[in-house]
Motif scaffolding. Sequence first.
Motif, mmCIF file in Angstrom:
data_model
loop_
_atom_site.group_PDB
_atom_site.id
_atom_site.type_symbol
_atom_site.label_atom_id
_atom_site.label_comp_id
_atom_site.label_asym_id
_atom_site.label_seq_id
_atom_site.Cartn_x
_atom_site.Cartn_y
_atom_site.Cartn_z
ATOM 1 N N ILE A 39 0.622 -1.061 -0.060
ATOM 2 C CA ILE A 39 -0.087 0.033 0.121
ATOM 3 C C ILE A 39 0.900 1.297 -0.005
ATOM 4 O O ILE A 39 0.548 2.206 -0.724
ATOM 5 C CB ILE A 39 -0.958 -0.039 1.293
ATOM 6 N N LEU A 40 2.086 1.161 0.528
ATOM 7 C CA LEU A 40 2.843 2.448 0.906
ATOM 8 C C LEU A 40 4.024 2.104 -0.162
ATOM 9 O O LEU A 40 4.237 0.876 -0.544
ATOM 10 C CB LEU A 40 3.463 2.766 2.259
ATOM 11 N N ASN A 41 5.014 3.034 -0.456
ATOM 12 C CA ASN A 41 5.905 2.875 -1.397
ATOM 13 C C ASN A 41 7.179 2.222 -0.931
ATOM 14 O O ASN A 41 8.090 2.242 -1.587
ATOM 15 C CB ASN A 41 6.316 4.100 -2.183
ATOM 16 N N ARG A 42 7.250 1.548 0.375
ATOM 17 C CA ARG A 42 8.302 1.049 1.089
ATOM 18 C C ARG A 42 7.904 0.322 2.175
ATOM 19 O O ARG A 42 6.891 0.492 2.720
ATOM 20 C CB ARG A 42 9.611 2.181 1.397
ATOM 21 N N LYS A 43 8.674 -0.882 2.528
ATOM 22 C CA LYS A 43 8.343 -1.564 3.664
ATOM 23 C C LYS A 43 9.058 -1.045 5.014
ATOM 24 O O LYS A 43 10.162 -0.905 4.810
ATOM 25 C CB LYS A 43 8.717 -2.902 3.477
ATOM 26 N N PHE A 81 -2.209 11.677 -1.060
ATOM 27 C CA PHE A 81 -2.667 12.066 -2.484
ATOM 28 C C PHE A 81 -1.703 11.924 -3.533
ATOM 29 O O PHE A 81 -1.909 11.653 -4.608
ATOM 30 C CB PHE A 81 -3.365 13.248 -2.667
ATOM 31 N N ASN A 82 -0.408 12.154 -3.111
ATOM 32 C CA ASN A 82 0.585 11.991 -4.156
ATOM 33 C C ASN A 82 0.748 10.537 -4.585
ATOM 34 O O ASN A 82 1.168 10.056 -5.449
ATOM 35 C CB ASN A 82 1.860 12.492 -3.511
ATOM 36 N N ASN A 83 0.757 9.712 -3.386
ATOM 37 C CA ASN A 83 0.729 8.190 -3.661
ATOM 38 C C ASN A 83 -0.429 7.612 -4.521
ATOM 39 O O ASN A 83 -0.088 6.644 -5.175
ATOM 40 C CB ASN A 83 0.733 7.602 -2.264
ATOM 41 N N ALA A 118 -2.022 -0.363 -4.956
ATOM 42 C CA ALA A 118 -1.658 0.573 -3.825
ATOM 43 C C ALA A 118 -2.659 1.808 -4.074
ATOM 44 O O ALA A 118 -3.435 2.249 -2.853
ATOM 45 C CB ALA A 118 -0.412 0.859 -4.138
ATOM 46 N N LYS A 119 -3.080 2.180 -5.109
ATOM 47 C CA LYS A 119 -3.867 3.243 -5.452
ATOM 48 C C LYS A 119 -5.444 2.776 -4.848
ATOM 49 O O LYS A 119 -5.966 3.560 -3.928
ATOM 50 C CB LYS A 119 -4.250 3.875 -6.701
ATOM 51 N N LYS A 120 -5.932 1.639 -5.176
ATOM 52 C CA LYS A 120 -7.158 1.333 -4.825
ATOM 53 C C LYS A 120 -7.029 0.880 -3.174
ATOM 54 O O LYS A 120 -8.090 1.039 -2.338
ATOM 55 C CB LYS A 120 -7.511 -0.101 -5.324
ATOM 56 N N GLY A 121 -6.146 0.381 -2.816
ATOM 57 C CA GLY A 121 -5.866 0.314 -1.313
ATOM 58 C C GLY A 121 -6.068 1.358 -0.271
ATOM 59 O O GLY A 121 -6.439 1.494 0.538
ATOM 60 N N THR A 122 -5.270 2.356 -0.975
ATOM 61 C CA THR A 122 -5.172 3.957 -0.310
ATOM 62 C C THR A 122 -6.642 4.204 -0.435
ATOM 63 O O THR A 122 -7.010 5.095 0.838
ATOM 64 C CB THR A 122 -4.336 4.670 -0.912
ATOM 65 N N LEU A 123 -7.339 4.115 -1.342
ATOM 66 C CA LEU A 123 -8.915 4.700 -1.518
ATOM 67 C C LEU A 123 -9.608 3.892 -0.324
ATOM 68 O O LEU A 123 -10.512 4.631 0.081
ATOM 69 C CB LEU A 123 -9.347 4.597 -2.877
ATOM 70 N N ALA A 145 2.223 7.091 8.835
ATOM 71 C CA ALA A 145 3.598 6.305 8.569
ATOM 72 C C ALA A 145 4.067 6.716 7.185
ATOM 73 O O ALA A 145 5.134 6.919 7.020
ATOM 74 C CB ALA A 145 3.076 4.883 8.617
ATOM 75 N N ASN A 146 3.059 6.849 6.194
ATOM 76 C CA ASN A 146 3.282 7.405 4.820
ATOM 77 C C ASN A 146 3.779 8.729 4.788
ATOM 78 O O ASN A 146 4.827 8.971 4.430
ATOM 79 C CB ASN A 146 2.273 7.446 4.108
#
Length: 329
Positions: free
Chosen positions: A82-86, A246-248, A256-261, A297-298
Amino acid sequence: MLVSFFKTNNASAFIFIPFIAFAIWAFGYLYPSPLVVHNGMPLYEFMAQLVNHTNWFPITFGLLMIIAEAFLLNFIINENEILNRKFFLPGIFYILFMSSNKMGLCLHPLIFANLFILLAIQRLLNSYRKDNAFSHVFDAAFLFSIASLFYLPSLVFFPLIAVALILLRPFNVREWLISLIGIVVPYTFIITFYFVKNINFYSILKEKFQLTFRQANTSIVFFNNPYTITLCIGAIIIILSFGKLFNNIQTGSQKAKKGTLLLLWLFGLSLFSILITTNSLTDYFAAIAIPAAVFSANYAGNVKKQWWIELLFLFFLLSIFINLALHYF
């Protein structure tokens, strides 16, 4: 230093996350109080009675559940990218939001509800691009329903199933029907149990609705409450996190986009649950802890000015300890 440490995927975080949780919850052990079950839902009343043997046992049980949920949240976010790193930041923020004041240092029904909400979200995210997701949809609906039998305001999360089906799945009428069955099944078991015991479940549920919803508590005096500082710092972190969020959405993968939404919808429904219930101000962070932890966290993991987020995180952590110290001492 603290944020930098949890930004890595260092295995030593498995030690430090529980350590911070124990350090905060130590206040609850210093002055333990009996667990009072008031207007509890059936499953919460059952679990509370099961563990309410000594003053410290419910506190220990609640603490262990929160630590487990922190790691579960971290696993869900990392597994689904979901985020760009673990990293371990979602877990540590979840601990802080759930333990931010004295009312959170007990076996609150939200602790149980959040466990089932997390498991439901995991099942929904795992349904993405599956040819057959009947079991995923049923499990998620079933888990949301179980959550509401621990904490009644969790009813507001039922629409999240429909949101997930729209975001993550192609339209399939059977999946929608299965989701309705998943919601109904736990209540069918409870109603049957009460019927066998010759207890009117409808009257009990009606009473709990009347005591739980509306007449929100507006008697809190913000500036005379030491928790206000903690609330303000936490709110600043959450508000600032939306810019990075929103940048993500614009740059991340489709999943990731759908999970964030989906998490944004969870956040909105969590806020709605606060507005329509009788919860006091002290419950607010716990109600939004899951999405707020991910968003924070993001932000902490991607902000360019490292000194700024380190300072903000340190102030948030210190405000929690100061608020608890002022209450207990």
